[in-house]
Scaffold this active site. Sequence first.
Site, short mmCIF file in Angstrom:
data_model
loop_
_atom_site.label_atom_id
_atom_site.label_comp_id
_atom_site.label_asym_id
_atom_site.label_seq_id
_atom_site.Cartn_x
_atom_site.Cartn_y
_atom_site.Cartn_z
N LYS A 117 45.28 -92.08 58.82
CA LYS A 117 44.49 -90.86 58.58
C LYS A 117 44.93 -90.20 57.29
O LYS A 117 46.05 -90.39 56.81
CB LYS A 117 44.63 -89.88 59.76
CG LYS A 117 46.07 -89.41 60.07
CD LYS A 117 46.51 -88.15 59.36
CE LYS A 117 47.98 -87.84 59.64
NZ LYS A 117 48.58 -86.81 58.83
N ASP A 163 49.05 -86.10 66.78
CA ASP A 163 47.94 -86.70 66.05
C ASP A 163 47.22 -87.81 66.84
O ASP A 163 46.21 -88.34 66.38
CB ASP A 163 48.41 -87.29 64.71
CG ASP A 163 48.62 -86.21 63.66
OD1 ASP A 163 48.14 -85.08 63.88
OD2 ASP A 163 49.25 -86.51 62.63
P1 ATP Z 1 53.37 -88.02 61.30
O1 ATP Z 1 52.88 -87.13 60.21
O2 ATP Z 1 52.46 -88.08 62.50
O3 ATP Z 1 54.83 -87.85 61.65
P2 ATP Z 1 53.94 -90.21 59.58
O4 ATP Z 1 52.91 -91.08 58.94
O5 ATP Z 1 54.61 -89.25 58.67
O6 ATP Z 1 53.22 -89.48 60.77
P3 ATP Z 1 54.89 -92.44 61.10
O7 ATP Z 1 54.69 -93.60 60.19
O8 ATP Z 1 53.93 -92.28 62.22
O9 ATP Z 1 55.01 -91.08 60.26
O10 ATP Z 1 56.39 -92.57 61.65
C1 ATP Z 1 57.16 -91.48 61.97
C2 ATP Z 1 58.32 -91.92 62.86
O11 ATP Z 1 57.83 -92.48 64.06
C3 ATP Z 1 59.27 -92.93 62.25
O12 ATP Z 1 60.58 -92.44 62.43
C4 ATP Z 1 59.08 -94.19 63.07
O13 ATP Z 1 60.28 -94.91 63.28
C5 ATP Z 1 58.56 -93.65 64.40
N1 ATP Z 1 57.63 -94.58 65.06
C6 ATP Z 1 57.57 -94.83 66.36
N2 ATP Z 1 56.59 -95.72 66.64
C7 ATP Z 1 56.02 -96.06 65.48
C8 ATP Z 1 54.96 -96.95 65.13
N3 ATP Z 1 54.31 -97.69 66.04
N4 ATP Z 1 54.62 -97.00 63.83
C9 ATP Z 1 55.27 -96.24 62.92
N5 ATP Z 1 56.28 -95.41 63.20
C10 ATP Z 1 56.67 -95.31 64.47
#
Ligand code: ATP
Length: 283
Positions: A10, A136
Site C-alpha cells: 500500500k 493496516d
Molecule cells: P507498517 O507501517 O504497517 O509497520 P511496514 O511496511 O513499515 O508496515 P513491514 O514490512 O510490514 O513494515 O514489517 C514491519 C515488521 O513486521 C518487521 O519487523 C517484520 O519483521 C515484521 N513482520 C512480521 N511478519 C511479516 C511479514 N509477513 N512480512 C513483513 N514483515 C513482517
Amino acid sequence: MAIYEKAPAKLNLSLDIIKKRDDGYHDVEMVMTTIDLYDRIELTPLRNNQIEVTLWSQFVPNDERNLAYQAAKVFKEKYNINKGVHIKIDKCIPVSAGLGGGSADAAAVLRGLNRLWNVNVSMAELAHLGATISSDVSFCVYGKTAVARGRGEKIEPLPDPPPCWVILAKPDIGVSTRTVFQQIELEKLHHPNTEDVIHALHTGDFIKMCQHLGNALEDITMRMYPEVKRLKEKMIKAGATGVLMSGSGPTIYGLVEQERKAKRIYNGMRGFCKDVFLVRIFS
Ligand code: ATP
C-alpha cells in the site's frame, strides 16, 4: 491443491494523526491505495493441525511473530478449524519500509484460507478479524483505494487514482513504526488536507491529488533519518508531479503520468539508492 494470493503493498496518499486514545493507540485518518508490487502467498493444506511458514528473508521471522502466521491462527480459532496449512511467502515488498508488507501478507492469508477451507465469510468479516492482527490489515483485505479511520479498521472505499506511474525509492534503513509513533507530539504535527485528496480522487484530478499529498509523520522520520529528507528532495528535483513518504517511512514515492518521464526518474533515482522500483497503481 494449493491456493495462490497476491499480497500487494500500500501507499499512503495522506496520513493524519487525529488524537491519542485512552488505550494508548492513536486515531488516524489515512487515504491509501494499492500498487502492483506484491508478495506471492501460496497456501497448501497439511494433514496435521499445524501452521508452518516458509520464506527467504533475513529480516522477517518464520514463526508465530510473522503476521501471516498470526492471520492463520486467528482464522483457525475464529472458525473452529482443525486443519493445518503451509504458508509460503515469496517476499518482494521491502520490509519495514512503510509499504505495509506484513499487513498485506496477513490479509492475503485471510482471503486465501477463506477459499481454501470454504468458509466463505464476507470481506467485511475478514477485515474485522484482520483488525485484531494489525491496524493496516483491514485495509489490505479489501485493497484498492480507501480512507481508513479509527485505529485504521474503519474502511470507506474511494475511487482509484487516475492511471499513473509510481517510482519508489527506499534508503538502506528500516524504520520502526512503533518508534515513530512514540515520538508524536500532537500539537507540533503538520496535518495534511485529507478532504482535498479525497475530493481529487472523486473528480479524477491527478494534479490536485498530487498537490495535496501529505503525511503527518514525515517530519518525525526525517528528523531521525535526514537521508529520507534528502531523498524526497531528489525525487522532487527529478520532476515527479507528486512526492511523499509512505507510512512511517522510509520509502519515498513519486507519481508521474507519462511513462517516459517515469522511466527517466526511475533511472535517475537508482544512482542514489539500491532499492528503487517502477510500478503502477494495482488494478
Ligand atoms: P507498517 O507501517 O504497517 O509497520 P511496514 O511496511 O513499515 O508496515 P513491514 O514490512 O510490514 O513494515 O514489517 C514491519 C515488521 O513486521 C518487521 O519487523 C517484520 O519483521 C515484521 N513482520 C512480521 N511478519 C511479516 C511479514 N509477513 N512480512 C513483513 N514483515 C513482517
